[in-house]
Structure formats: structure tokens, C-alpha cells
Design a protein around this motif. Structure first.
Motif, short mmCIF file in Angstrom:
data_model
loop_
_atom_site.label_atom_id
_atom_site.label_comp_id
_atom_site.label_asym_id
_atom_site.label_seq_id
_atom_site.Cartn_x
_atom_site.Cartn_y
_atom_site.Cartn_z
N THR A 82 -37.24 78.55 -78.22
CA THR A 82 -37.42 78.91 -76.81
C THR A 82 -38.85 79.33 -76.48
N GLN A 105 -41.87 74.29 -78.26
CA GLN A 105 -40.72 74.63 -77.43
C GLN A 105 -39.74 73.46 -77.38
N ASN A 106 -38.47 73.79 -77.41
CA ASN A 106 -37.34 72.86 -77.35
C ASN A 106 -37.10 72.08 -78.64
#
Length: 106
Positions: free
Chosen positions: A47, A69-70
Motif C-alpha cells: 500500500t 505500490q500495488n
């Protein structure tokens, strides 16, 4: 000609070696991102913008990798000192990991 080898051949060999090195360096990252985690099948999503992966569950431990991120990665249900164990000698701060629905992260 260098050492009796035409420059064109040397350039082609150098390019192929470079591609090989880039591929080998990326294998570890690809395998960790696609990992299924420990015996429970835990998988998490990053995150944070960039998440440091550390060698131990300690904020001062050596950084041994990073996730964007992700990104999703396999993990284990083990949590120590606010860090989740990803694999042997790879830990990430739980504050920046979200368990993927349907996986057993404990």
C-alpha cells in the motif's frame, strides 16, 4: 579488429551479455512477486508508494529489496515487531501491507 575478432561481433556479444545480465537480475524479483508465500498461502498487496524489504524485523536492518505500490507478493503468517515475514531474511512493515482477500495471512 580487436584480438582478431571483428568489432561487429564484439558489439553483438556485448549486447547479448548485457541482456542476459538484466534478465538474471530480474528473475529474483519476478519469483518473489509471484510467490505463494508460506504453507498457509498468504499473499499481500503493497500500500506504500515504495516499500523497503529488510533482512530482519527491525527498522534499522539492511534493506534487501523494494516493492512498488500495488505489487503483490507471497508472505508468511509470521509477524514480529510490526514486520511480516515474506521469505527467509526478507521482512516488510505490516503497516504498508494488505492481505489479499481469500488468502490465509493469520
Amino acid at each position: 579488429m580487436i584480438l582478431g575478432i571483428p568489432k561487429r561481433v564484439l558489439i553483438i556479444v556485448a549486447v547479448l551479455v548485457g541482456i542476459g545480465i538484466i534478465y538474471v537480475m530480474g528473475v529474483d524479483k519476478r519469483s518473489s512477486e509471484g510467490a505463494t508465500g508460506g504453507p498457509g498461502g498468504c499473499k499481500v498487496t503493497v500500500t506504500a508508494d515504495v516499500l523497503n524489504v529488510r533482512a530482519a524485523p527491525d527498522p534499522n536492518a539492511q534493506i534487501v529489496g523494494k516493492f512498488n505500490q500495488n505489487a503483490q507478493t507471497g508472505a508468511e503468517p509470521v509477524v514480529q515487531n510490526g514486520f511480516r515475514k515474506l521469505t527467509d531474511s526478507k521482512w516488510a512493515k505490516t503497516d504498508f501491507l494488505a492481505p489479499v482477500a481469500g488468502t490465509a495471512c493469520g
